[in-house]
Design an enzyme around this catalytic site. Structure first.
Site, PDB file in Angstrom:
ATOM      1  N   THR A 179       0.841  -1.180   0.000  1.00 12.38           N
ATOM      2  CA  THR A 179       0.000   0.000   0.000  1.00 12.38           C
ATOM      3  C   THR A 179       0.878   1.232   0.000  1.00 12.38           C
ATOM      4  O   THR A 179       0.585   2.229   0.641  1.00 12.38           O
ATOM      5  CB  THR A 179      -0.903  -0.022   1.235  1.00 12.38           C
ATOM      6  OG1 THR A 179      -0.126  -0.424   2.348  1.00 12.38           O
ATOM      7  CG2 THR A 179      -2.015  -1.015   1.051  1.00 12.38           C
ATOM      8  N   ASN A 391      -7.913  15.044   0.292  1.00 13.06           N
ATOM      9  CA  ASN A 391      -8.551  14.079  -0.595  1.00 13.06           C
ATOM     10  C   ASN A 391      -9.834  14.582  -1.222  1.00 13.06           C
ATOM     11  O   ASN A 391     -10.351  13.989  -2.163  1.00 13.06           O
ATOM     12  CB  ASN A 391      -8.803  12.759   0.165  1.00 13.06           C
ATOM     13  CG  ASN A 391      -7.497  12.014   0.344  1.00 13.06           C
ATOM     14  OD1 ASN A 391      -6.926  11.525  -0.627  1.00 13.06           O
ATOM     15  ND2 ASN A 391      -6.984  11.983   1.562  1.00 13.06           N
TER      16      ASN A 391
END
Length: 396
Positions: A179, A391
């Site tokens: 990740t 984000n």
């Protein structure tokens, strides 16, 4: 200090609009290296991963090329672009395209033009140097706010060996591997079989124990290249030499894992969850990951609120074996330690002292299951307003 026989570079080629940000990185070994990788477990994978998996079927590589600013994921011509990156790089380096590892990181689903990469490949290769690791590190960063790079020296028998590593990772980070991106080079001489063993053993206890936001990325991987130039007796079995290499690799990967968690998008605190005395390693790991991933708990840590009920709640929905009535929880930082839960229930504590402990930028959550002899550690970060800001407009 760097591994013998490796050079690196990083430049701005124009994938990113921001000219001050490097967006292309290269790592090259003087000789063919034994090479192993672990990959994201997301079923949607970046095109470079498919190409790298093919190239590493023989566990050999000579170079790694990586761009940032575009993930080359979910693109109709993604595989073609990843292959072209290897071809172009191979032509300038005079290396077979199949001996190159390729990686990309950045926005998903945006077309990636090969043009800026093609135009600047000679510049990238010309920039290679033994001190180019920091430039390469910048070239792979996206929302990272700090560079993540480490180097160590260690002994195998009477031979001094080295490991150098760079990584990126700040958001879309959640077990399991991979990740994030990490590129590790070493001059150790080790067989392909043992290299493949050690990379999985180390990843399971380091990068697979990091969570920033519960989202597993589509692109990321750890690649480990060993070129043997330290000239130690080749490691071919799990003996003390293997353990020495594993310890050094574990140290580097633990440092990178902590850095990635601490630099989580918008984060203000590194959270380390230590679980003690589990029935099995798996139980201890599952509990540690569950706590570190809980959004409610992460938000409480941002608010410096010793809301221990959220810890018990996260343990309670984890798929692990434990007796909830035996569990103790302590919170710890450089300001001291405080018990907040004992035998699965409330424990009288000073909220003032707890707030003081939680005011620090590194917090440890110590959970004692009193149920066996196995321990585990996981790393995460708090959940802040800035995570949503970063984000909310990531593409723009």
């Amino acid at each position: 200090m760097h591994s013998l026989g490796f050079q690196a570079s990083g430049i701005h080629c124009g994938i990113r609009k921001n000219k001050s940000k490097k967006d292309l990185a290269l790592i090259v070994s003087d000789v063919m290296s034994h090479c192993a990788s672990t990959y994201t477990q997301n079923k949607v994978k970046g095109a470079p991963i498919y190409v790298t998996q093919q190239h590493l079927q023989n566990h050999e590589a000579k170079a790694i090329i990586c761009n940032s600013g575009n993930a080359n994921t979910c693109n109709p011509n993604g595989i073609e672009i990843a292959n072209e990156m290897c071809e172009l790089c191979g032509q300038v380096l005079n290396v077979a395209a199949a001996d190159i590892v390729v990686a990309s990181t950045g926005v998903i689903g945006q077309p990636l033009s090969i043009e800026p990469i093609e135009k600047h490949m000679t510049q990238l290769v010309d920039a290679l140097s033994t001190s180019g690791s920091s430039d390469a590190c910048e070239g792979i960063m996206t929302t990272d706010t700090v560079k993540k790079e480490y180097a160590v020296a260690f002994e195998i028998g009477n031979t001094t060996c080295h490991i150098g590593a760079i990584a990126k990772g700040s958001g879309m980070i959640h077990p399991n591997m991979a990740t994030m991106l990490a590129f590790v080079t070493s001059d150790v001489s080790i067989s392909k079989e043992m290299l493949n063993e050690v990379i999985h053993e180390v990843v399971n206890d380091t990068f697979n124990m990091v969570s920033v936001d519960g989202d597993t990325s589509t692109n990321d991987m750890l690649t480990l290249m060993c070129n043997g130039l330290a000239k130690n007796p080749e490691i071919t079995q799990k003996d003390e030499n293997y353990q020495s290499f594993k310890e050094a690799l574990m140290y580097v990967c633990t440092c990178l894992s902590r850095d990635i968690a601490k630099d989580g998008e918008g984060a203000t605190k590194l959270l380390t969850c230590k679980v003690l005395h589990g029935q099995s390693v798996k139980d201890a790991k599952v509990v540690a990951k569950s706590v570190i991933t809980s959004s409610l708990f992460k938000a409480a840590m941002f608010g410096e609120d010793a809301n221990w009920g959220r810890i018990l709640c996260a343990i309670g929905y984890s798929d692990a074996q434990y007796d909830i009535t035996k569990i103790d929880v302590d919170l710890q930082s450089t300001k001291g330690t405080i018990r907040v839960c004992e035998n699965g229930g409330g424990y009288p504590f000073s909220e003032e002292k707890a707030a003081q402990i939680l005011s620090q930028d590194e917090i440890e959550i110590i959970i004692d299951l009193h149920d066996g002899e196995f321990d585990a550690v996981a790393w995460g970060c708090d959940l802040t307003y800035d995570y949503v800001k970063i984000n909310g407009d990531y593409r723009t």
